[in-house]
Design a protein around this motif. Sequence first.
Motif, PDB file in Angstrom:
ATOM      1  N   GLN A 174       5.471  -0.994  -0.180  1.00  0.00           N
ATOM      2  CA  GLN A 174       4.749  -0.698  -1.420  1.00  0.00           C
ATOM      3  C   GLN A 174       3.409  -0.044  -1.117  1.00  0.00           C
ATOM      4  O   GLN A 174       2.831  -0.252  -0.035  1.00  0.00           O
ATOM      5  N   PRO A 198       1.884   6.703  -1.711  1.00  0.00           N
ATOM      6  CA  PRO A 198       3.173   7.393  -1.904  1.00  0.00           C
ATOM      7  C   PRO A 198       3.227   8.744  -1.190  1.00  0.00           C
ATOM      8  O   PRO A 198       4.299   9.142  -0.706  1.00  0.00           O
ATOM      9  N   SER A 210       6.500   3.203  -1.925  1.00  0.00           N
ATOM     10  CA  SER A 210       6.766   3.165  -3.361  1.00  0.00           C
ATOM     11  C   SER A 210       5.476   2.887  -4.124  1.00  0.00           C
ATOM     12  O   SER A 210       4.593   2.178  -3.654  1.00  0.00           O
TER      13      SER A 210
END
Length: 122
Positions: free
Chosen positions: A12, A87, A121
Motif C-alpha cells: 500500500q 503509486p 496501491s
Amino acid sequence: VQLQASGGGLVQAGGSLRLSCSASGRNFSSYAMGWFRQAPGKEREFVAAISWSGAATFYADSVKGRFTISRDNAKNTVYLQMYSLKPEDTAVYYCAARLLPSRLEYDEYDYWGQGTEVTVSS
C-alpha cells in the motif's frame, strides 16, 4: 556476472519494501551497482547506484530521501530499501552491474538482472 533480483510485491502507499540483488560470478566487489525501473508504457529510468566500495551513492530526484541503496560485498548482494512508497513507484525494478564507475545514472551497464515487480496501491 549473473544477477538475480528479488523482494518485489504488492504494497500500500506509504509502505516499504526491500529489494535484493544477488550476484554470482567473479569479482562482484569490482562492480558499481545500479537499480533501474520501468513502469508500464514508460522508458526505463535510473533509480539509484552505489560504488564498488559502497562509499558513494547516487539517487534519482524522485526517490531521494525515500530510497536507500546499500551493498554487502561479502554476500555478493546489493539492496534497495524503499520507504514511503507511492503509486508512481509502481514498476519492474532491475539491478545492474557496471565495471566502469562513471555515468552510473545511464543504462550503460554491463550486466542486468531479470527484474522484480513492485506494485504500490493507493
